[in-house]
Scaffold this active site. Sequence first.
Site, PDB file in Angstrom:
ATOM      1  N   ARG A 164       0.832  -1.216   0.000  1.00 43.63           N
ATOM      2  CA  ARG A 164       0.000   0.000   0.000  1.00 43.63           C
ATOM      3  C   ARG A 164       0.866   1.265   0.000  1.00 43.63           C
ATOM      4  O   ARG A 164       0.574   2.252   0.667  1.00 43.63           O
ATOM      5  CB  ARG A 164      -0.935   0.035   1.226  1.00 43.63           C
ATOM      6  CG  ARG A 164      -1.933  -1.085   1.300  1.00 43.63           C
ATOM      7  CD  ARG A 164      -2.968  -1.009   0.178  1.00 43.63           C
ATOM      8  NE  ARG A 164      -4.003  -1.992   0.356  1.00 43.63           N
ATOM      9  CZ  ARG A 164      -3.903  -3.273  -0.018  1.00 43.63           C
ATOM     10  NH1 ARG A 164      -2.805  -3.702  -0.611  1.00 43.63           N
ATOM     11  NH2 ARG A 164      -4.895  -4.111   0.189  1.00 43.63           N
ATOM     12  N   SER A 243     -10.062  -0.530   3.888  1.00 43.59           N
ATOM     13  CA  SER A 243      -9.297  -0.817   5.114  1.00 43.59           C
ATOM     14  C   SER A 243      -8.719   0.491   5.633  1.00 43.59           C
ATOM     15  O   SER A 243      -8.105   1.239   4.870  1.00 43.59           O
ATOM     16  CB  SER A 243      -8.131  -1.760   4.815  1.00 43.59           C
ATOM     17  OG  SER A 243      -8.588  -2.984   4.345  1.00 43.59           O
ATOM     18  N   GLU A 339      -4.071   3.712   6.485  1.00 44.89           N
ATOM     19  CA  GLU A 339      -3.895   3.611   5.026  1.00 44.89           C
ATOM     20  C   GLU A 339      -4.251   4.931   4.334  1.00 44.89           C
ATOM     21  O   GLU A 339      -3.526   5.377   3.458  1.00 44.89           O
ATOM     22  CB  GLU A 339      -4.825   2.502   4.488  1.00 44.89           C
ATOM     23  CG  GLU A 339      -4.107   1.305   3.926  1.00 44.89           C
ATOM     24  CD  GLU A 339      -5.018   0.482   3.018  1.00 44.89           C
ATOM     25  OE1 GLU A 339      -5.643   1.044   2.111  1.00 44.89           O
ATOM     26  OE2 GLU A 339      -5.089  -0.733   3.236  1.00 44.89           O
TER      27      GLU A 339
END
Length: 343
Positions: A164, A243, A339
Site C-alpha cells: 500500500r 481498510s 492507510e
Amino acid sequence: MVIEKNVPLQAFNSFGIVAKAHCLARIGSQAELQMLLADPESAGQAKFVLGGGSNIVLTGDVKSMVLKVEIRGRRFVSESDKALVVEAGAGENWHEFVCWTLSQGYPGLENMALIPGTVGAAPVQNIGAYGVELQDRFESLDAVDLQTGKEFTLNAAQCAFGYRDSIFKHQSTSLGLAGRALITRVRLSLPKPWKAVLGYADIEKKMLESGIAEPSAQQVFQWICEIRRAKLPDPALIGNAGSFFKNPTVTPEQCADIIARDPKIVYYHLVDGSIKLAAGWLIDACGWKGKSVGNASVYEKQALVLVNRGGATGGEVMTLARSIQTSVYERFGIRLEPEPVFV
Ligand code: EPU
C-alpha cells in the site's frame, strides 16, 4: 478551463465527509493540465491531486487548488507471448476498467474487482486484494511534474512499490513525488497464459461450495464481488475508505509473544521471514466492532473498516482512529498505521 470556487467535496470523497475546496479545476486532458500550469495565477498555488477520493480523510476545507483528474480512455496497447498490455486514463473508474478488460477477453485483474477509486490512484496506493497487487500487473505510467510541467514515464522499479505504498506517497524532501506529480495514464501488463490466483481462504471456500476446481476469470471475478459485498460496505451507501489501517508486520519473536497471550491471533508468514498480523483481528479483539465516536464508527462486519454513519466529520474519524491505535498499542504493543491520507 473553468476554475470553480467553493466547491462541495462531499460527493468527491468516498467517506462522504462534508468539506469544501476553495478552488477546483477539472483536468480532462493533459493539454488542460498544461494550460493550467502555464497560467501565472494558478502556477504559484499549492495543488492537491484528487482521484476517486477513496483513500482520503478530509479534516477541513482544502485550501490548496484541487486538481480533479478526469482524464478518460481505455485501450489495448500491445501483445507479446508473455503478456498483453492495456492502458487507461487516470480518471477512469478502477472497477469499470476491470470489467472492461474482462469483457474484451483480457483476464488478469479480476482479483482486484470492486476496489473503489480511480485508475490513477491505483499505483499511488499499490492497491491489492486476494493475492494480487497492482505492482504484479504494472507496466508503466505517465505523469506530469506539477512544478515544471514536464511529462515523464515511470516503470515499476521507479515507482518504488511497497505494501500500500509507492513513491507517490512520500514527500519530495525524501525524493518522493507526493504533491508533486499528477498521474495521467497507467499501463498494465496482463501475464500470458492467464492463470487463476486462488489460495485465499475466502476463494477456497467458494470453490468448495460450488464444486468448481478450475474457475474461469469471470468466475473468480464474480466470487470476489460476492466476497467483498458480503463483508465490505458499499461506499455509495455507507461512507468509508476501505481498510483504514495497514496490516502490521512483526518479527517471529514479537508474534510468538502475542500468541502466548492471545492464541487466536490471525497471522501470515511472509517470504522474508517476517509475519503479517491481521489488523482487523487486533481491532476486533480490543472490542471495537460497532463502536463510534460521534458519527464515525467501526464497521460491524469488518473491524478494519471505519464508516461514516451520516454527517461524520474528519475530526471524528481521526479521534476514532487514534483511540483504536491507542487501545491496540496498549494491549498488543503494535502501532497501527493508517492507510488513507489525512488532508
Ligand atoms: N478479522 C477478524 N475480525 C475482523 C476483521 C478481520 O477477526 O473484524 C480476521 C478475519 O477473520 C481474517 C483476517 O482477520 O482471518 C483477515 O481479514 P480479511 O480476510 O477480511 O482481510 P484483511 O487483512 O482485513 C486485506 C486488505 C484488503 C483486501 C483483503 C483481501 C489490507 C489493509 N487490507 O484485508 O484490502 O481486500 O485483505 O485481500 O491489506 C483495502 O486495502 O482497502 C482493502 C480492502
